[in-house]
Design a protein around this motif. Structure first.
Motif, PDB file in Angstrom:
ATOM      1  N   VAL A 126      12.920   8.282  -4.003  1.00 45.47           N
ATOM      2  CA  VAL A 126      11.664   8.246  -4.749  1.00 45.47           C
ATOM      3  C   VAL A 126      11.614   9.449  -5.679  1.00 45.47           C
ATOM      4  N   ARG A 127      11.315   9.193  -6.910  1.00 46.71           N
ATOM      5  CA  ARG A 127      11.175  10.248  -7.915  1.00 46.71           C
ATOM      6  C   ARG A 127       9.889  11.030  -7.680  1.00 46.71           C
ATOM      7  N   GLU A 128       9.961  12.323  -7.885  1.00 51.75           N
ATOM      8  CA  GLU A 128       8.791  13.176  -7.699  1.00 51.75           C
ATOM      9  C   GLU A 128       7.606  12.666  -8.521  1.00 51.75           C
ATOM     10  N   GLY A 129       6.461  12.565  -7.872  1.00 49.15           N
ATOM     11  CA  GLY A 129       5.248  12.108  -8.542  1.00 49.15           C
ATOM     12  C   GLY A 129       4.946  10.636  -8.338  1.00 49.15           C
ATOM     13  N   GLY A 130       5.883   9.913  -7.738  1.00 48.78           N
ATOM     14  CA  GLY A 130       5.698   8.477  -7.549  1.00 48.78           C
ATOM     15  C   GLY A 130       4.792   8.140  -6.378  1.00 48.78           C
ATOM     16  N   ILE A 131       4.015   7.111  -6.548  1.00 54.87           N
ATOM     17  CA  ILE A 131       3.206   6.540  -5.468  1.00 54.87           C
ATOM     18  C   ILE A 131       3.730   5.131  -5.232  1.00 54.87           C
ATOM     19  N   ILE A 132       4.236   4.862  -4.035  1.00 56.53           N
ATOM     20  CA  ILE A 132       4.879   3.587  -3.737  1.00 56.53           C
ATOM     21  C   ILE A 132       3.994   2.796  -2.772  1.00 56.53           C
ATOM     22  N   PRO A 133       3.171   1.876  -3.283  1.00 55.15           N
ATOM     23  CA  PRO A 133       2.351   1.051  -2.380  1.00 55.15           C
ATOM     24  C   PRO A 133       3.234   0.072  -1.608  1.00 55.15           C
ATOM     25  N   LEU A 134       2.952  -0.080  -0.320  1.00 50.65           N
ATOM     26  CA  LEU A 134       3.760  -0.941   0.530  1.00 50.65           C
ATOM     27  C   LEU A 134       2.888  -1.985   1.219  1.00 50.65           C
ATOM     28  N   ALA A 135       3.521  -3.106   1.570  1.00 45.21           N
ATOM     29  CA  ALA A 135       2.845  -4.168   2.312  1.00 45.21           C
ATOM     30  C   ALA A 135       3.408  -4.211   3.730  1.00 45.21           C
ATOM     31  N   PRO A 136       2.615  -4.623   4.695  1.00 44.77           N
ATOM     32  CA  PRO A 136       3.160  -4.807   6.049  1.00 44.77           C
ATOM     33  C   PRO A 136       4.104  -6.001   6.070  1.00 44.77           C
ATOM     34  N   VAL A 137       5.019  -5.995   6.995  1.00 45.38           N
ATOM     35  CA  VAL A 137       5.944  -7.120   7.155  1.00 45.38           C
ATOM     36  C   VAL A 137       5.234  -8.204   7.949  1.00 45.38           C
ATOM     37  N   THR A 138       4.995  -9.362   7.309  1.00 40.78           N
ATOM     38  CA  THR A 138       4.337 -10.485   7.963  1.00 40.78           C
ATOM     39  C   THR A 138       5.123 -11.753   7.670  1.00 40.78           C
ATOM     40  N   VAL A 139       4.670 -12.863   8.227  1.00 43.15           N
ATOM     41  CA  VAL A 139       5.357 -14.139   8.001  1.00 43.15           C
ATOM     42  C   VAL A 139       4.906 -14.811   6.724  1.00 43.15           C
ATOM     43  N   SER A 140       3.820 -14.338   6.117  1.00 38.90           N
ATOM     44  CA  SER A 140       3.317 -14.962   4.894  1.00 38.90           C
ATOM     45  C   SER A 140       2.694 -13.901   3.995  1.00 38.90           C
ATOM     46  N   TYR A 141       2.927 -14.059   2.674  1.00 36.31           N
ATOM     47  CA  TYR A 141       2.357 -13.135   1.702  1.00 36.31           C
ATOM     48  C   TYR A 141       1.517 -13.877   0.664  1.00 36.31           C
ATOM     49  N   THR A 142       1.166 -15.123   0.962  1.00 42.67           N
ATOM     50  CA  THR A 142       0.448 -15.932  -0.026  1.00 42.67           C
ATOM     51  C   THR A 142      -0.974 -15.435  -0.245  1.00 42.67           C
ATOM     52  N   HIS A 143      -1.473 -14.567   0.651  1.00 42.52           N
ATOM     53  CA  HIS A 143      -2.831 -14.066   0.488  1.00 42.52           C
ATOM     54  C   HIS A 143      -2.886 -12.904  -0.510  1.00 42.52           C
ATOM     55  N   LEU A 144      -1.736 -12.346  -0.896  1.00 41.85           N
ATOM     56  CA  LEU A 144      -1.731 -11.229  -1.840  1.00 41.85           C
ATOM     57  C   LEU A 144      -2.082 -11.742  -3.226  1.00 41.85           C
ATOM     58  N   THR A 145      -2.800 -10.917  -3.989  1.00 45.56           N
ATOM     59  CA  THR A 145      -3.222 -11.319  -5.337  1.00 45.56           C
ATOM     60  C   THR A 145      -2.652 -10.355  -6.350  1.00 45.56           C
ATOM     61  N   LEU A 146      -2.433 -10.844  -7.564  1.00 43.64           N
ATOM     62  CA  LEU A 146      -1.945 -10.027  -8.661  1.00 43.64           C
ATOM     63  C   LEU A 146      -3.113  -9.335  -9.350  1.00 43.64           C
ATOM     64  N   PRO A 147      -2.855  -8.204 -10.014  1.00 48.72           N
ATOM     65  CA  PRO A 147      -3.907  -7.574 -10.821  1.00 48.72           C
ATOM     66  C   PRO A 147      -4.341  -8.509 -11.948  1.00 48.72           C
ATOM     67  N   THR A 148      -5.570  -8.368 -12.387  1.00 48.99           N
ATOM     68  CA  THR A 148      -6.120  -9.260 -13.410  1.00 48.99           C
ATOM     69  C   THR A 148      -6.168  -8.614 -14.782  1.00 48.99           C
ATOM     70  N   ASN A 149      -5.849  -7.330 -14.862  1.00 48.37           N
ATOM     71  CA  ASN A 149      -5.859  -6.683 -16.184  1.00 48.37           C
ATOM     72  C   ASN A 149      -4.873  -5.531 -16.200  1.00 48.37           C
TER      73      ASN A 149
END
Length: 256
Positions: free
Chosen positions: A233-256
Motif C-alpha cells: 500500500v502506498r503511503e496515504g492510501g485508504i483501502i476500503p475492504l468488504a467482508p468475505v461472504t457468499v454473496s455481494y449482490t447487496h453492495l451498491t455503486l456510488p451514484t456520482n
C-alpha cells in the motif's frame, strides 16, 4: 483528450477504414499474429487462446498493461492458459496474477485436464481460496476505480509510470503494476522462485496484510514461497475492504 475519448475517436475512424489503432495483439501466439494490426470493436477484451507456460504468464502481464494504456478497461486472459495443462505451481502463480485482471476467470480448452483451484490438491486449493477471497475483500476499492474508469477513462490496471511519471526507473517495469492509485502488486513470475526483486518508487510503503513499513526509492529483495503474493500500500492510501461472504449482490455503486 482523455483515454476514453481517444479510444472512441480511434474506433470511429477505424470504422471509416482508417487503421489508426493497432499494436497490441489480442492473441499471445507470436507465430500467427506478430506484426499484425488488430481492430478492437469494443472496450472490453481478453487475450485469446494462450498457452500454459511460464513465458506466456510473463507476457500476459505486459500485454494487459499496454492494453490498459490503449483505453481498454475490461481486459483479462485465460488464467492457467487455454492450451496445455499447467502444473500446480504455474496455476497458482497465474491465479495470483489473475485476481488483478479486470476480467478475471480461469479457463481451459475442451478435452484438457481439469483446471480449477481444487484440481491440484489441498495446498493449491487453500492458497487459491485465500487469493480469490482477496479479490472479494477488495471489492469496495476496486469498484471505486471501475467507476473512475467509466467517468474519466483511467484504467484500473496501471503500469507504475502512470502513477510515477517522474521516476524513469518505472518506465521499463512490467513485472509489477498498480491496482488503482494505491496498491502495488508484484506477482511471482518465475518457476521455483525463492525470492524476487521488487522496485518501490520514492515514499513509504506498507505490506497490505501486515502493515509493516518499507521505504521506497530503490529495490528490495523479498523471500517468497508458493503462497506469496506481494501487495503493498502506498503511503496515504485508504483501502476500503468488504467482508468475505457468499454473496455481494447487496453492495451498491456510488451514484456520482
Amino acid at each position: 483528450m482523455c483515454i476514453r475519448d481517444r479510444y472512441r475517436y480511434i474506433q470511429k475512424e477505424n470504422k471509416k477504414g482508417k487503421k489508426l489503432f493497432g499494436g497490441i495483439v489480442a492473441n499471445t501466439d507470436p507465430r500467427k499474429y506478430k506484426g499484425r494490426w488488430v481492430y478492437f470493436d469494443k472496450p472490453s477484451k481478453e487475450l485469446k487462446d494462450n498457452f500454459a507456460n511460464w513465458d506466456q504468464l510473463r507476457m500476459t502481464q505486459a500485454m494487459l498493461l499496454n492494453m490498459s494504456l490503449s483505453g481498454l478497461i475490461m481486459i483479462g486472459a485465460d488464467i492457467g492458459g487455454f492450451v496445455g495443462a499447467p502444473s500446480g505451481e504455474l496455476y497458482t502463480r497465474w491465479l495470483q496474477q489473475g485476481i488483478f485482471y479486470p476480467f478475471c476467470r480461469t479457463h481451459t480448452a475442451v478435452y484438457h485436464p481439469s483446471q480449477d483451484p481444487f484440481s491440484y490438491g489441498k495446498k493449491v486449493r487453500e492458497i487459491s481460496k485465500k487469493v480469490i477471497e482477496l479479490r472479494y475483500r477488495l471489492l469496495p476499492y476496486t469498484y471505486s476505480y471501475f467507476w473512475q474508469a467509466y467517468k474519466r477513462g483511467l484504467p484500473v490496471l496501471r503500469p507504475l509510470f502512470l502513477e510515477f511519471p517522474e521516476d524513469e526507473r518505472t518506465y521499463q517495469i512490467s513485472e509489477q503494476f498498480m491496482w488503482g492509485e494505491w496498491l502495488l502488486v508484484a506477482p511471482v513470475l518465475k518457476e521455483g522462485a525463492q525470492q524476487i526483486t521488487i522496485y518501490l518508487p520514492e515514499g513509504k510503503w506498507y505490506w497490505f496484510e501486515s502493515s509493516e513499513e518499507l521505504k521506497g526509492a530503490g529495490e528490495k529483495v523479498i523471500p517468497v514461497e508458493l503462497s506469496s503474493l506481494p501487495v503493498l500500500v502506498r503511503e496515504g492510501g485508504i483501502i476500503p475492504l468488504a467482508p468475505v461472504t457468499v454473496s455481494y449482490t447487496h453492495l451498491t455503486l456510488p451514484t456520482n
